[in-house]
Write a protein that holds these residues in place. Structure first.
Motif, short mmCIF file in Angstrom:
data_model
loop_
_atom_site.label_atom_id
_atom_site.label_comp_id
_atom_site.label_asym_id
_atom_site.label_seq_id
_atom_site.Cartn_x
_atom_site.Cartn_y
_atom_site.Cartn_z
N HIS A 185 -2.53 -7.57 -16.42
CA HIS A 185 -1.62 -8.28 -15.73
C HIS A 185 -2.28 -8.36 -14.20
O HIS A 185 -3.32 -7.45 -13.82
CB HIS A 185 -0.21 -7.85 -15.40
N ASP A 186 -1.89 -9.23 -13.31
CA ASP A 186 -2.26 -9.28 -11.99
C ASP A 186 -1.28 -8.94 -10.92
O ASP A 186 0.13 -9.44 -11.25
CB ASP A 186 -2.84 -10.70 -11.73
N SER A 187 -1.36 -7.97 -10.17
CA SER A 187 -0.11 -7.52 -9.37
C SER A 187 -0.67 -7.22 -7.94
O SER A 187 -1.37 -6.41 -7.70
CB SER A 187 0.51 -6.57 -10.00
N TYR A 188 0.38 -7.59 -6.89
CA TYR A 188 0.21 -7.10 -5.52
C TYR A 188 1.48 -6.59 -5.05
O TYR A 188 2.45 -6.81 -5.43
CB TYR A 188 -0.16 -8.45 -4.69
N ARG A 189 1.46 -5.52 -4.21
CA ARG A 189 2.57 -5.12 -3.41
C ARG A 189 2.37 -5.17 -2.07
O ARG A 189 1.25 -4.70 -1.50
CB ARG A 189 2.69 -3.60 -3.90
N PHE A 190 3.31 -5.65 -1.31
CA PHE A 190 3.37 -5.78 0.07
C PHE A 190 4.40 -4.72 0.60
O PHE A 190 5.32 -4.61 0.32
CB PHE A 190 3.87 -7.18 0.47
N VAL A 191 3.58 -3.90 1.57
CA VAL A 191 4.62 -3.15 2.34
C VAL A 191 4.43 -3.01 3.78
O VAL A 191 3.27 -3.36 4.23
CB VAL A 191 4.26 -1.41 1.70
N LYS A 192 5.51 -2.66 4.63
CA LYS A 192 5.14 -2.92 6.01
C LYS A 192 4.66 -1.65 6.43
O LYS A 192 5.02 -0.36 6.06
CB LYS A 192 6.50 -3.08 6.82
N ASP A 193 3.81 -1.57 7.46
CA ASP A 193 3.13 -0.62 8.08
C ASP A 193 3.80 -0.11 9.10
O ASP A 193 4.73 -0.73 9.51
CB ASP A 193 1.59 -0.86 8.31
N GLU A 194 3.36 0.74 9.98
CA GLU A 194 4.19 1.39 11.27
C GLU A 194 4.14 0.42 12.17
O GLU A 194 5.30 0.48 12.97
CB GLU A 194 3.30 2.58 11.75
N SER A 195 3.49 -0.63 12.36
CA SER A 195 3.54 -1.67 13.30
C SER A 195 4.43 -2.76 12.92
O SER A 195 4.45 -3.67 13.80
CB SER A 195 2.12 -2.06 13.67
N GLY A 196 4.92 -2.82 11.71
CA GLY A 196 5.59 -3.93 11.19
C GLY A 196 5.02 -5.06 10.68
O GLY A 196 5.83 -6.00 10.23
N GLN A 197 3.68 -4.61 10.34
CA GLN A 197 2.96 -5.96 9.62
C GLN A 197 2.77 -5.51 8.11
O GLN A 197 3.24 -4.46 7.67
CB GLN A 197 1.52 -5.79 10.23
N TRP A 198 2.85 -6.77 7.35
CA TRP A 198 2.69 -6.43 5.99
C TRP A 198 1.43 -6.19 5.65
O TRP A 198 0.27 -6.92 6.05
CB TRP A 198 3.34 -7.79 5.30
N VAL A 199 1.32 -5.39 4.56
CA VAL A 199 -0.24 -4.75 4.14
C VAL A 199 -0.01 -4.97 2.66
O VAL A 199 0.80 -4.45 2.02
CB VAL A 199 -0.30 -3.55 4.57
N ALA A 200 -1.08 -5.77 1.97
CA ALA A 200 -0.88 -6.06 0.58
C ALA A 200 -1.73 -5.29 -0.08
O ALA A 200 -3.11 -4.85 0.51
CB ALA A 200 -1.38 -7.49 0.40
N THR A 201 -1.56 -4.53 -1.27
CA THR A 201 -2.31 -3.68 -2.09
C THR A 201 -2.46 -4.46 -3.49
O THR A 201 -1.15 -4.56 -4.02
CB THR A 201 -2.08 -2.41 -1.99
N ARG A 202 -3.64 -4.37 -4.17
CA ARG A 202 -3.77 -4.94 -5.49
C ARG A 202 -3.35 -3.59 -6.52
O ARG A 202 -3.77 -2.72 -6.12
CB ARG A 202 -4.91 -5.31 -5.83
N LEU A 203 -2.63 -3.75 -7.17
CA LEU A 203 -2.14 -2.95 -8.17
C LEU A 203 -2.84 -2.87 -9.63
O LEU A 203 -3.03 -4.00 -9.95
CB LEU A 203 -0.54 -2.60 -8.25
N ASN A 204 -3.04 -1.96 -10.37
CA ASN A 204 -3.33 -1.60 -11.69
C ASN A 204 -2.23 -2.29 -12.40
O ASN A 204 -1.18 -2.10 -12.27
CB ASN A 204 -3.59 -0.56 -11.99
N PRO A 205 -2.61 -2.89 -13.54
CA PRO A 205 -1.64 -3.36 -14.41
C PRO A 205 -0.86 -2.44 -15.20
O PRO A 205 -1.61 -1.34 -15.49
CB PRO A 205 -2.33 -4.52 -15.38
#
Length: 205
Positions: A185-205
């Motif tokens: 599968h293809d998966s991304y997780r968005f999490v906010k960093d300390e500055s309030g910006q969204w950061v995307a990380t590709r995840l293993n299926p």
């Protein structure tokens, strides 16, 4: 080399998860037969036990995901007691899923009133008549209460009951999942960093 379909492509993933969500929701609205805005809503009760049910998304913007309910219902009481929630959108025809986790806030009276006015008359009467989540002796009892409120509010001007309003899930995490061949599968997780910006990380299926 095995090729699998990518969610957005390595260079096309929007930096804003809400932009990505609107793309997927728009595609779901064109492909899903029923309720593309349906989402599973998970809450926690006073004993710490999880609870889940399907509700309908009624608004989404950079502030969060909005739905409406009776505050005296089980989910309303759980969210008022512990204002945290998780959401899950599953679009079967597209083989996609979006998961959201975050805190919960009550929408403004103005926002709730505006949405309430768009509802069908019988739905507005139902907000008054239904003692949601509580025992009901018979269907006839509910229908009788609807009739009573129909007589109480004969015109189109039906005020919104104070116990009926909306919640906004303010996300701290949004995850996109696309089914892939052979479970790659293809998966991304968005999490906010300390500055309030969204950061995307590709995840293993």
């Amino acid at each position: 080399m095995l090729k699998t379909a990518l969610t957005f492509g390595e260079t096309e993933l929007p930096a804003d998860p809400f932009a990505a969500f609107h793309i997927w929701l728009g595609e779901a609205e064109r492909s899903e037969l029923n309720d593309p805005n349906a989402m599973a809503l998970a809450t926690v009760d006073a004993d710490g036990l999880p609870d889940v049910r399907t509700v309908l998304l009624k608004g989404v913007d950079p502030g969060g995901f909005v739905f409406y309910t009776n505050f005296e219902s089980r989910k309303g009481q759980e969210l008022l007691g512990q204002p945290k929630a998780a959401l899950c959108f599953h679009w079967k025809s597209l083989r996609r899923q979006v998961r959201v986790r975050g805190t919960v806030e009550i929408v403004s009276d103005e926002e709730a009133d505006a949405y309430y006015r768009t509802r069908a008359r019988i739905s507005r009467l139902g907000a008054w008549a239904s003692q949601q989540s509580r025992p009901l002796a018979s269907r006839a009892e509910l229908e009788q209460r609807v009739t009573e409120f129909d007589a109480r509010f004969p015109g189109e001007d039906i005020p919104r009951p104070s116990h009926w309003s909306g919640f906004r899930v303010v996300p701290v995490q949004i995850e996109f999942w696309q089914d892939g061949a052979f479970r790659l599968h293809d998966s991304y997780r968005f999490v906010k960093d300390e500055s309030g910006q969204w950061v995307a990380t590709r995840l293993n299926p």
